[in-house]
Design an enzyme around this catalytic site. Sequence first.
Site, PDB file in Angstrom:
ATOM      1  N   CYS A  80      63.604  24.748   7.859  1.00 35.53           N
ATOM      2  CA  CYS A  80      63.124  23.534   8.531  1.00 35.53           C
ATOM      3  C   CYS A  80      64.188  22.446   8.570  1.00 35.53           C
ATOM      4  CB  CYS A  80      61.871  23.020   7.838  1.00 35.53           C
ATOM      5  SG  CYS A  80      60.628  24.303   7.657  1.00 35.53           S
ATOM      6  N   HIS A  93      55.404  20.499  14.228  1.00 35.96           N
ATOM      7  CA  HIS A  93      56.645  20.817  13.515  1.00 35.96           C
ATOM      8  C   HIS A  93      57.197  22.161  13.971  1.00 35.96           C
ATOM      9  CE1 HIS A  93      59.542  21.605  10.481  1.00 35.96           C
ATOM     10  NE2 HIS A  93      58.762  22.272   9.647  1.00 35.96           N
ATOM     11  N   CYS A  99      62.435  18.541   3.979  1.00 35.24           N
ATOM     12  CA  CYS A  99      62.312  19.671   3.053  1.00 35.24           C
ATOM     13  C   CYS A  99      62.317  20.974   3.853  1.00 35.24           C
ATOM     14  CB  CYS A  99      61.036  19.556   2.237  1.00 35.24           C
ATOM     15  SG  CYS A  99      59.552  19.505   3.267  1.00 35.24           S
TER      16      CYS A  99
END
Lengths: 461, 342
Positions: A117, A412, A447
């Site tokens: 990510c 996301h 993160c």
Amino acid sequence: MATRKPSDGSPRGSSRTSSRAASPSAPAGVRDAVIVGGNRIPFSRAGKKYADASNQEMFTAALEGLVARFGLQGERIGEVVGGAVLKHSRDFNLIRESVLGSSLSPQTPAFDLQQACATGLEAAITVANKIRLGQIESGIAGGTDTISDAPVAVSEGLRRALLDASHAKTLQARLKAFAKVRPADLKPLSPATDEPRTGLSMGEHQAITTARWGISRSAQDEVALASHQHLAAAWDAGFFDDLVTPFRGLTRDDNLRADTSLEKLASLKPVFGRGLAEPAEPTMTAGNSTPLTDGASTVLLASADWAAERDLPVLARLVDAETAAVDFVHGHDGLLMAPVHAVPRLLARTGLDLGDFDFYEIHEAFASTVLTTLAAWEDADYCKAELGLDTPLGSIDRDRLNVNGSSLAAGHPFAATGGRILATAAKLVAAKAAETGKPARALISVCAAGGLGATAVVESV
Amino acid sequence: MTAAAPATSAGEPLRVETLPTLPGLGALYARGAAASGRIAAGRAMPGLPVIGQGRAAEGDGEARPLTLPDVAHRVTGVPTVDLAHHLHDYQRLLHEPVTDVLPAGYLHVLAFPLATAVMVRGDFPLPLLGMVHLANAVELRGPVVVGDVLEVRAWAENLRPHKRGVQVDLVAEVRRQAEPGGAPVWRGVSTYLAKGFHLPWTGEPDLPAAATGGDGDERAPAGTWTPPLPTGRWALGPGTGRAYGAVSGDRNPIHLSALSAKAFGFPRAIAHGMYTAARALADVGHARGDAYRWTVEFASPVLLPGTIDVAVTPDGDGTGFAYVGWNGRRHRQHFRGAVTPL
């Protein structure tokens, strides 16, 4: 937007005595990398508007929007860097192929990079470092991910049989290879978000971290509500007008629920941490966790001179960055806690305090990721034992956190999130500096799977 | 040069019977099944001559005591040079790094047929099939690599009461042929329970090995034990027993299919205990070093297919790792153990 000459590279001033820290300057021999702007496509929940869009199509669309916005047709960019977390092996040169499909000069080099990510932010850090070192004058960083069009793999048994058969020299040997295939081997394997070493999904990992830190359901729902309200307000205010290009009929992030409420969020059933023993209680729902999403984003970075020569705006400079990783495999730390470690190191190097920021962009993988990050920085024992700090890193002003929404509302698409956040942060500090006449600064924290994290400091110019 | 004469842990000397090669497990199970049948028949009809000397407690009181054969099986010159492919299959299945170093669990697989050969001897008093694996303790004192030539020994010892029957230790040792007089580089003790058997001289029942190291809470009813926060989750498919059976050679029917497991009283196939223990050992990773002690106590069977939660965590003093596996929904413990560097 004002442009500014790069800093002179003088050593850090010793006059950092004001209540506000002095702007960190680049080390000697290193110049500034500035952020010109960004462009992304609206993010879409998996299986909806972008159901048949490939990573390459989405990234090319985001890239073409950036080219159009800044008049880069035919321009030879120093380097285009980006990646996808879920990537088919045929996309080995995903970013270069996207460049070739764009109106950039075909002489523009590119490479793929992947850090789960954190891919998008790591791509920007990489581009910025090349610019800072004078290796390139301009660069584009970004990322793309699709859950809808994810690669599907064959089972290990079938894969081995296919490979054995392709190596076989005779028909008999080929038949022998296929004879080893069992019916169960024919089931395709979909990509999983489980951590390979633990078998726990990211949500289950975060549920464990949430339980350890005792983060309440209501606190998580409040983060989720704020994310939707802030993102909706930013869209309504036109904040994304020069950051987003419509794609496949979508003009806004379709995960955004402007009308959600604490009551609606409270009505959702927990989906993670349901097997944990007392006193842990499951608190993580589909509302306070990010949905699986498709999308792509890009950011244009450059040397200040390159931008000035083309009369391009400069929003901010990417001051410095730090990555970290945590030991999560045996539960020493939470899977998504790496940025907690990266930020104090980044602050120490830049001479900044946690309070020295106008904006905090903490990626909302889950609402509780934001909350465990903030809780850890406030915890004296954790800061001492894990971060080696004599005093807690401190608290932040929550009014400066994710002020234009973040991943809970926007969605996301793994590798695309870094570009979304970086462009948002750069535009926020530019507007703030224009409004106040003083430098403005943002802290970015992302993160990532594998116990990874990337963080960066962005400052107005 | 031969190694020191073998003896049990209590110092009782053992006769050595040298076998030409490691026996194949498939044939041993056939013999074990036949012997188990004869032993069962002997228990049902005490008048029949039986191959084992064991007698159930419900017998007529004239039963002769259960005795273990005072024999150690030995195979010398066991080559490992051809095992790389098999080793790598094992390592992939157990999530071990694929190298030419034999993990402790692989040496268990290597020595297991010789221990099984002891259990199917005519003078072994307990039935192979239906025995319950209670616990296992292994010491690996250094790296064994593909190419080492090994000597393997196995014997049974320490027959003792258990509240549900009798338990016995099967001991196996592996030496490097190049160091014949030396201490074994690997030593494993597998503790089995034979239900329904009793020792005539039963005094105070010994606690099962599974309870002596811990607090015995694995006997607590489901739901009363509070598991720790997990560090991992294993989704074990229906073929887990067949896959481990294929690499270990242990094709005990209770692991292979629901149908064959039902014949032995299990609702579905169950995972090999050593599969779960070896997964936990692999999870510890490099922290275990080249020499380590690896123990496991089995509390309840893992039904297949199934998902279990595990916690593999550094122990309090930081020298090793403790692990525990449980059913996340019913909070019932399946196994627990430790990996301690030596």
